[in-house]
Design an enzyme around this catalytic site. Structure first.
Site, PDB file in Angstrom:
ATOM      1  N   LYS A  76       0.848  -1.201   0.000  1.00 26.53           N
ATOM      2  CA  LYS A  76       0.000   0.000   0.000  1.00 26.53           C
ATOM      3  C   LYS A  76       0.883   1.251   0.000  1.00 26.53           C
ATOM      4  O   LYS A  76       1.923   1.283   0.664  1.00 26.53           O
ATOM      5  CB  LYS A  76      -0.898  -0.036   1.249  1.00 26.53           C
ATOM      6  CG  LYS A  76      -1.969   1.056   1.284  1.00 26.53           C
ATOM      7  CD  LYS A  76      -2.852   0.922   2.527  1.00 26.53           C
ATOM      8  CE  LYS A  76      -3.971   1.968   2.535  1.00 26.53           C
ATOM      9  NZ  LYS A  76      -4.833   1.870   3.734  1.00 26.53           N
ATOM     10  N   SER A 112      -9.993   2.187   2.780  1.00 26.12           N
ATOM     11  CA  SER A 112      -9.034   2.848   1.928  1.00 26.12           C
ATOM     12  C   SER A 112      -8.071   1.901   1.202  1.00 26.12           C
ATOM     13  O   SER A 112      -7.469   2.301   0.204  1.00 26.12           O
ATOM     14  CB  SER A 112      -8.221   3.838   2.754  1.00 26.12           C
ATOM     15  OG  SER A 112      -7.407   3.166   3.684  1.00 26.12           O
ATOM     16  N   SER A 128     -10.477   0.072   7.034  1.00 26.78           N
ATOM     17  CA  SER A 128      -9.793   0.144   5.734  1.00 26.78           C
ATOM     18  C   SER A 128      -9.108  -1.133   5.261  1.00 26.78           C
ATOM     19  O   SER A 128      -8.661  -1.200   4.117  1.00 26.78           O
ATOM     20  CB  SER A 128      -8.756   1.259   5.755  1.00 26.78           C
ATOM     21  OG  SER A 128      -9.376   2.506   5.633  1.00 26.78           O
TER      22      SER A 128
END
Lengths: 95, 521
Positions: B79, B187, B211
């Site tokens: 990420k 997210s 998330s």
């Protein structure tokens, strides 16, 4: 509680975000929607409840008071938009 | 050779150790899959192909000597929130334009030390603020899953020439994929999409209010947010420091356990990292759940929840009961206040954490007539709408005169939320079972969500309580809805009892099976 456009502009100034008249107007509506949503917290009886200060109950870890790091000026300024001789350059602050 | 991207981490690990495949082969398979799929899915914002090849080569040398680490040669996606030395790290924000840190986050350093191979950086909501991966400066990520409908198709009687077949007519049912693009959740939308679409063997992700777990549920993958303090936050771009935790998204429960074992550590560089050895999570998989007490919180039965979610929850209860667990009804009284309290605490911490993006030390700078004008213009141009919204809320609730009414009240409510969980666990509950999300994946540019920020926030209604209390939570796929989209269940455990989560999630996985999207990209 709700905010007016004057408050939104003041908060934007505190947050150092430039906002246009149009932005401020839109944000006023959005912020009031969120503030309206969080309002329900007022109905919770919190008498005698301590605010959370530590997620996991633990004594704060302290490290030894020794130098572990340093001599990295070039690394530290490497990503800055403007530098000179390992200093950050900014617009003139003091006349 | 069969498609190497189809292997789970545990399968690839066995084949690499047995020298049936090489790290270079599996890395090349992923790199070409990314090249083909990324234009359609937008899961990666940077592909580090040269680095991946170098790391794979180094892994092959180690494997040849029989020295491989626990993830030797396993290609992973990272990420964009994780600081990776010399490599694109922007939290998918414009304000961090061009930022390439001179350091490596502890979590990724742990993965590389165990031999993992980095494929690239994954798309996400800007600064991890969002539930649909639509706030990214790099554009939305597309969910590899699409809605489908079951049609009854009348089969005409046909004669195909050239030695073809003869169809005798009659009817059959066929699933037709809808073209509408769906969000992967957020997210960690890039992580979930990439894992689900076989563009990495597993991915790192982070979870501040849901998330990891919400995107995992939206893509039929497994995602675990460990206990606060289990993974070091050092070197991860901060959103809300008292809520942020890193964790993996993987294709099955075992892979998630393998990844978390490597990501978690005790780190002197993070004062909230807890001094407890990291257990062998994989060893918990396969342990029976007979006699285990599973709590079902009545407050999670929210108004307007689709029947399919309720049915899924009942299925989960039945599976665990069949496996010998004892089901008990519990009450988590303050559940409904978790989301409003979160929308005070998280923006407050974010407004403070994001004060550092001022155009001086890194990233974007927009010139101004003086230094304050430069700050204001840089931040106005660098942050997207959702991030500005949250900084504004945070600044407001922390401003003079409002601190007690908002922030202090929220932190008190937070203690009440935590106390509810403690009461349930003290009464002997081992694990809590809930739905992971109130719905399946929704469409990109959904008008209802765009019109009302609070509607988007409601996606995290079942996951955010866990962050507020600092507990571990895992999302595990449990079935498909009528439109063929994956739905997930969530298990919540005692602090640092991730082992029970893996153990129980595996029982659900055994009963529900695993789910793969039909390939259209």
């Amino acid at each position: 509680m709700s905010v007016d456009i004057k408050t939104v502009k003041r908060v934007a100034r505190l947050a150092r975000i430039a906002v246009s008249e149009e932005d401020a107007e839109r944000m006023t509506g959005e912020l009031n929607a969120i503030l309206g949503f969080v309002e329900q917290l007022n109905e919770v009886d919190v008498s005698g409840v301590e605010p959370m200060t530590s997620v996991t109950p633990m004594e704060m870890k302290k490290r030894q008071d020794v130098v572990t790091d340093g001599n990295k000026a070039a690394d530290i300024v490497a990503n800055a938009p403007a530098t000179e001789e390992n200093f950050f350059l900014v617009p003139k602050v003091v006349e | 050779m069969s498609d190497l991207t189809q292997l789970t981490i545990s399968q690839a690990r066995a084949k690499l150790r047995a020298k049936e495949i090489t790290a270079t082969e599996i890395t090349e398979a992923y790199l070409s899959a990314i090249e083909r799929a990324n234009p359609a899915l937008n899961a990666y914002v940077a592909v580090t192909d040269d680095k991946a090849r170098d790391m794979a080569k180094a892994s092959d040398a180690k494997l040849a000597r029989g020295e491989g680490g626990s993830l030797e040669g396993i290609p992973l996606g990272i990420k964009d929130l994780f600081g990776t030395e010399g490599i694109h790290t922007q939290a998918c924000s414009h304000v961090l334009d061009g930022f390439k840190p001179r350091y490596e986050s502890t979590v990724t350093a742990n993965l590389w030390a165990d031999g993992a191979v980095m494929l690239g950086k994954l798309n996400m909501d800007e600064f991890a603020m969002g539930s649909s991966n639509e706030t990214s400066y790099y554009g939305p990520v597309v969910n590899p899953w699409r809605r489908s409908r079951l049609d009854t198709v009348v089969m005409p009687t046909t004669h195909q020439g050239d030695g073809g077949f003869v169809s005798a007519g009659g009817t059959r049912t066929a699933r037709t994929l809808d073209n509408a693009q769906l969000v992967p959740g957020g997210s960690s939308g890039g992580s979930a999409s990439a894992v689900s679409a076989f563009l990495c063997a597993g991915a790192t992700a982070t979870d501040t209010g849901g998330s990891i777990r919400q995107p995992a549920a939206f893509t039929g993958t497994v995602g675990i947010k460990p206990t606060y303090g289990r993974c070091s936050r050092w070197g991860i771009v901060a959103f809300a420091s008292s809520l942020d935790q890193a964790g993996p998204i993987a294709r099955d429960v075992r892979d998630a356990a393998i990844l978390l074992k490597s990501m978690a550590s005790v780190d002197p560089k993070d004062t909230t990292s807890v001094d407890r050895p990291v257990p062998d999570y994989e060893a918990a998989i396969g342990r029976p759940v007979k006699g285990m007490k599973v709590g079902i919180p009545r407050e999670y039965r929210v108004e307007g929840m689709p029947e399919e979610i309720e049915a899924l929850w009942q299925k989960g209860i039945a599976w665990l009961k069949d496996a010998g667990a004892e089901i008990v009804d519990i009450s988590l009284l303050h559940t409904k206040y978790a989301l409003p309290a979160y929308y005070i605490v998280a923006p407050a911490e974010a407004s403070s954490n994001l004060a550092r993006y001022d155009g001086v030390r890194y990233g974007l700078r927009v010139p101004g007539k003086d230094i304050v004008d430069m700050y204001e213009k840089t931040r106005a141009a660098g942050f997207g709408r959702e991030v500005k919204r949250r900084i504004m809320i945070g600044t407001y609730v922390l401003s003079a005169g409002y601190y007690d009414a908002y922030y202090l009240q929220a932190q008190k409510v937070r203690n009440l939320i935590k106390r509810d969980f403690e009461t349930a666990f003290a009464a002997g509950v081992d694990v809590i079972l809930t739905p992971a999300t109130p719905s399946a994946a929704f469409g990109i540019a959904d008008e209802d969500m765009a019109a009302d920020p609070v509607k988007m926030y409601l996606n995290d209604i079942f996951t955010v309580t866990v962050n507020m209390a600092g507990l571990p939570g895992i999302a595990v796929p449990a079935g498909l809805d009528a439109k063929g989209l994956p739905l997930g269940l969530q298990l919540i455990g005692r602090p640092f009892d991730e082992e029970t989560l893996f153990q129980t999630a595996h029982v659900i996985e055994q009963a529900a099976g695993t789910f793969q999207p039909e390939k259209w990209w």
